[in-house]
Design an enzyme around this catalytic site. Structure first.
Site, PDB file in Angstrom:
ATOM      1  NE  ARG A   1      34.485   7.239 -26.850  1.00 39.27           N
ATOM      2  CZ  ARG A   1      34.249   5.906 -26.904  1.00 39.27           C
ATOM      3  NH1 ARG A   1      34.740   5.158 -28.026  1.00 39.27           N
ATOM      4  NH2 ARG A   1      33.785   5.228 -26.045  1.00 39.27           N
TER       5      ARG A   1
ATOM      6  CD  GLU B   1      19.855   7.750 -41.380  1.00 42.99           C
ATOM      7  OE1 GLU B   1      21.110   8.107 -41.000  1.00 42.99           O
ATOM      8  OE2 GLU B   1      19.068   7.287 -40.339  1.00 42.99           O
TER       9      GLU B   1
END
Length: 617
Positions: A27, A489
């Site tokens: 995370r 992207e």
């Protein structure tokens, strides 16, 4: 996004908390810490800067045994205050209360001044410390930790997921959730809390997903949950289908590499049960999907980051294939302007975690403006019990599985698959797509896992191409049509994990500025599928070549672009269609970014300054 783990058990929770923190490393974090109550009901705490290993080393160096049957732990990603040991969680007040917190207490400055006046001393720059002091204040008049926390919560404005322990009530762990996700792990004679089910998979497969405003009291034998009004409620216990090994590296060097190679299966899983041999199943979007799709006149897609790029691809599909107007917006912009909410609109929010703060706030804003209008909402997400799925009328769950690497790969790919099915389903319902075209699209999607597998076989060649970036600090990505958002992207991936400054442009825009950047130090990556725009793209590539730029072209095997000096061609895929092409070419750009990052020596899975899920502004 910060990570929380906590537990109360008959055994020592220290190894459980450490393992949970390791499983939350993906995370993103800059420090970590653990607080627990030992056998003598004394509060102990260890905090460290850097990786979890640093925390483990400090625990091993403790002169007394760092062990207890109740504790909380945290990985911190700095928002208020620099990365430092003082700013690391857990935060403790007067050796009596310990708190871990995800989110932001927006009125912390006001609370801090009042607490200083009341005699409280602050040792950090964080907003979280006011939480510990506020709970301590309440414990001056009660030994009931649940009551103290519940009362303190009324003072806070903002978002929080909290884990709290206190010496006044040593057999109780309190959890609270508002705006940040938190789950409860159910055991036998033990219970746990975490930001993410993956943190607790070694100890349980059974979870309760707290809802907005919930406060929970955990003891070894029971879990009590109270809703936002203070009423005792029952939340369902759900069994996770994830295995303990689902978040392990296996034979791969990095999670990103593992997840790139998991994409054929992720696509298969996302399609499973949503298509037949030649038809889409509209009901896979929800029981009311057909009625809603028939009534809409436009799409409005809202997302952030990689999910925003997926939305941009879908805009081309929606307008080109089924003639449906489509807007795509960045959630953080949508929520802070005064948008005109048009009638007969399907709002589509996209998020891997389903907890992206700006996207969730945008959805909530839409829901407040629906009265008197035919407005519907759909979420495309990878997490079943997320806030976005709960607040949307319709939801479509991608089956990407856990994605640990910060740079999204299989989540993005499965989002594109979901959007392709959405566009096809709407076209089918509104009769803007005939059965022949529907069958063609479905057949293409069924071929997609093999197309991706074939694209992955080009890894060695892409690894060689990556060497061209070894001494480069800038790069340009070009594409036309659906390949433009794929170029965006690709540029984002290169930025995220290799720290090379990269930008994407529609190839036709070269003359409008970017051409000035072209020289031998600016590699240019172009995507060249065999489509109606190929000849136009070839002209754009010649403009780059004429100015000494180094070209890297990913093209269809049937295209006739050839490698030459300054012009590296990777013939990497074929037999791709309007929908499968952007998905397949994206795989190649993921591999390129990964191997450039290896050459640059960066932290591929946990790039600096970035978190996996952005659950605060």
């Amino acid at each position: 996004m910060c990570g929380i783990v906590g537990g109360i058990a008959e055994r020592s929770v220290t190894p459980i908390l450490l393992e949970g923190l390791r499983r939350l490393e993906y995370r993103g974090y800059d420090s970590s810490g653990i607080a627990l109550l030992d056998i003598d009901n004394v509060m102990q705490r260890v905090r460290a800067i850097g990786k979890i290993k640093q925390l483990e080393n400090k625990i091993e160096q403790e002169t007394t045994s760092f062990s207890g049957n109740i504790g909380i732990a945290h990985t911190r990603w700095a928002t208020h205050g620099i990365p430092s040991e003082n700013n690391a969680h857990p935060h403790i007040c007067n050796n009596k209360v310990a708190v871990v917190h995800n989110g932001i207490i927006e009125n912390y400055q006001t609370l801090k001044q009042a607490q200083i006046t009341a005699g409280y001393r602050f040792t950090s720059e964080t907003d979280t410390e006011v939480v510990a002091h506020a709970i301590h204040q309440q414990l001056e008049t009660t030994d009931d930790l649940l009551q103290a926390v519940t009362t303190a919560l009324t003072e806070f404005e903002g978002a929080y997921a909290l884990g709290v322990i206190a010496i006044n009530d040593p057999d109780t762990l309190i959890a609270a959730r508002k705006g940040s996700p938190l789950v409860i792990g159910i055991g036998i004679g033990e219970h746990f809390i975490a930001s993410d089910v993956s943190a607790l998979l070694p100890v349980t497969q059974n979870f309760i997903f707290l809802e907005e405003g919930d406060v929970a009291k955990l003891t070894r034998q029971s879990v009590e949950i109270y809703d936002v009004s203070g009423k005792r409620v029952e939340r369902p216990v759900k069994q996770s289908s994830l295995s303990v090994t689902a978040v392990e590296l296996g034979e791969h060097r990095h999670y990103m590499h593992k997840e790139i190679f998991e994409q054929p299966k992720a696509v298969s899983d996302t399609l499973e049960g949503r298509i037949t041999q030649d038809k889409v199943l509209v009901s896979s979007f929800g029981s009311q999907a057909e009625v809603i799709f028939d009534s809409i006149e436009q799409l409005h897609i809202i997302a952030c980051g990689t999910s925003y790029h997926a939305g941009l691809v879908a805009k081309y599909w929606a307008e080109d294939i089924i003639g449906l107007p489509c807007q795509v917006e960045v959630a953080s912009e949508f929520r802070y302007r005064n948008p005109v909410i048009q009638n007969n609109t399907l709002f589509v929010t996209i998020s891997q975690s389903g907890e992206t703060a700006d996207t969730l706030a945008a959805l909530q804003q839409i829901n407040t403006k629906r009265e008197g209008k035919n407005i519907s909402t759909l979420t495309i997400c990878n997490v079943a019990e997320s806030s976005l799925t709960r607040e949307s009328e319709l939801s479509y769950l991608t089956h990407a599985g856990p994605e640990i690497g910060v740079a999204s790969t299989k989540a993005f790919t499965t989002q594109l698959v979901a959007l392709a099915l959405l566009v096809t389903s709407i076209g089918k319902v509104k009769s803007t797509l005939d059965e022949k075209r529907e069958k063609h699209i479905v057949n293409g999607l069924q071929k997609l896992p093999n197309l991706i597998t074939n694209a992955l076989t080009h890894e060695k060649e892409i690894e060689t191409v990556a060497q061209l970036f070894a001494d480069k600090e800038h790069a340009l990505f070009l594409g036309r049509g659906t390949m433009y958002p794929i170029a965006m992207e690709g540029a984002l991936k290169l930025k995220e994990i290799s720290y090379i400054h990269a930008e994407a442009y529609p190839a036709g825009e070269l003359k409008h500025g970017p051409l000035a950047l072209i020289d031998e130090n600016m590699p240019v990556v172009a995507i060249a599928p065999l489509d109606d725009l190929l000849e136009k793209l070839k002209s754009n590539l010649q403009e780059v070549k004429a100015r000494g730029g180094q070209m890297i072209v990913f093209e269809d095997e049937q295209s006739d672009i050839s490698s030459e000096v300054g012009f590296k061609v990777v013939k990497s895929t074929t037999n791709v269609g309007r929908i499968t092409a952007p998905i397949t070419y994206n795989i190649l750009l993921q591999l390129l970014s990964y191997h450039v990052a290896l050459i640059k020596g960066t932290d591929v899975d946990q790039p600096r300054n970035l978190a996996k899920s952005v659950t605060v502004e």
